[in-house]
Every structure is written in structure tokens, then in C-alpha cells.
Design an enzyme around this catalytic site. Sequence first.
Site, PDB file in Angstrom:
ATOM      1  N   CYS A 105       0.832  -1.195   0.000  1.00 12.38           N
ATOM      2  CA  CYS A 105       0.000   0.000   0.000  1.00 12.38           C
ATOM      3  C   CYS A 105       0.881   1.266   0.000  1.00 12.38           C
ATOM      4  O   CYS A 105       1.876   1.337  -0.716  1.00 12.38           O
ATOM      5  CB  CYS A 105      -0.949  -0.061   1.187  1.00 12.38           C
ATOM      6  N   THR A 106       0.538   2.242   0.822  1.00 10.23           N
ATOM      7  CA  THR A 106       1.296   3.495   0.847  1.00 10.23           C
ATOM      8  C   THR A 106       2.651   3.360   1.521  1.00 10.23           C
ATOM      9  O   THR A 106       3.393   4.354   1.612  1.00 10.23           O
ATOM     10  CB  THR A 106       0.490   4.598   1.550  1.00 10.23           C
TER      11      THR A 106
END
Length: 239
Positions: free
Chosen positions: A110-111
Site C-alpha cells: 500500500c502506501t
Amino acid sequence: MADEKKKTIAFVLYPGLTLLDLAGPLQVISSLAGLGQGFEAVVVAERVEPLETDTPLTITASRTFAEVPEPYAVVVPGGAAPTLRALTDETLLGYLRQTAKTARWMTSVCTGALLLGAAGLLEGKRANTHWTFREGLRAFGATPVDERWVEDGQVITAAGVAAGIDMALHLVTRLAGDDVARAIQFAIEYDPEPPLGPLDWAAAPRGLMAPVVQTWLTEGLAGDPDLRERLRKHTVHTG
């Protein structure tokens, strides 16, 4: 200290991360360690103390950064505003830069890819992250790629949250081969059949997510307006 006879895979903690970004890949890699393949999974942070996640559950690292200076692989989970705040955490970024010098694999979910980017590890590389921040990878010199996971050199980046399990299984194929990865997939019964079926990306809720993402940017990068604006122009919008 980590067992020097085993190759250590370090999962990096920081306050406010998304729990599933951590727990999914950690379950996969812990299964690898349990199969006697010569690997161990450790969870590292600046200090060994309880840290909040984006759920009511708190977590605590098993080792400090200083105790695991040269892991064989690193896994960086993502999150929302707290992950953006961590983009200015020089202790965390310094650990990522340091470990990248000797690690065979630097990976993210993800981030978490934005943290690799902030550490200078995505320059010139193909990478992915959560769809709301995918274009924001350009702020760190990366080429955004819309794939479940992307391998480029020593770096493997995954899409959002649940994609971390896919990335971890791919990492296992690179560490121990297809047969071991398939055994782990059976062990955790990873055979997704979501109740609403596969995602139709043409119908992604961009209008709903846009103001949420802008709030994350405002809260997470209040102390770094330049980076906030660099990311803001590339994040999801309603158009």
C-alpha cells in the site's frame, strides 16, 4: 539479536499503520519461517513499545532498528495520514536507506511505497501503491504501474492492503520457490472469493475518496507543505 544463521525478514513498524498491511504478509512470512527454510521474521521499530494502528489494536515490535541493522529483506506497511506523517520521520527513513545497502529485497504494501520513495529508493523504478496515491509515486521519481505487485531490481511494491498477501507469496517464490509458496497458500487457505465479486476499477469511488485523501494529506503533512503539495497534485480526484 537476530539469529545470524538465518536470513532475517524485518517488518517495519511506526505509529498508525494499517494493521492488515502488516499482518497479512507477516502471516505468510512467518509460515515460511515455520517450514524450516532458513528464514526468520522479526518486527522492528525505533523502540520496543506499544504503537497504535488504524484499528483498536496496539502492537509492539520484537526488536529495535539498532538490533537488526542488516536484514535480508524488509517489508514496509502503509496507512493513511500517519503514514504520510512518517514521510518526514528521518529515523525511519534512515533505517530504510541503511538496510537497502545490504538487503536483497526492499518491499512495501500500500502506501508503504511512499516511505520507500521518501527514502530515495524508488528513483527510476516501476512501482505501485494504493490506487488513490499511485500517481503520487511520480513525486519520488518512480513510474507508477497498475499491477497487483511490481518487482524492479531489489524493490517489490504492492497495491493496497490485501495485495500485501499476494506480494508476500511472490516474495516467498523468490526466497524459496513456487512449491513452498503454494504450500503456504494452502496453509492459510488463501483463495479469495469476495462477496461482491472482483473490483470494477471503472466504478472506483473517486468522488467519495478524494476529500478523504485530501484530509489525510492535510493532517499527515502539516509540517511539510512542499511535499504535501507535490503529492496533492497527483492524488485521486473527482474528474
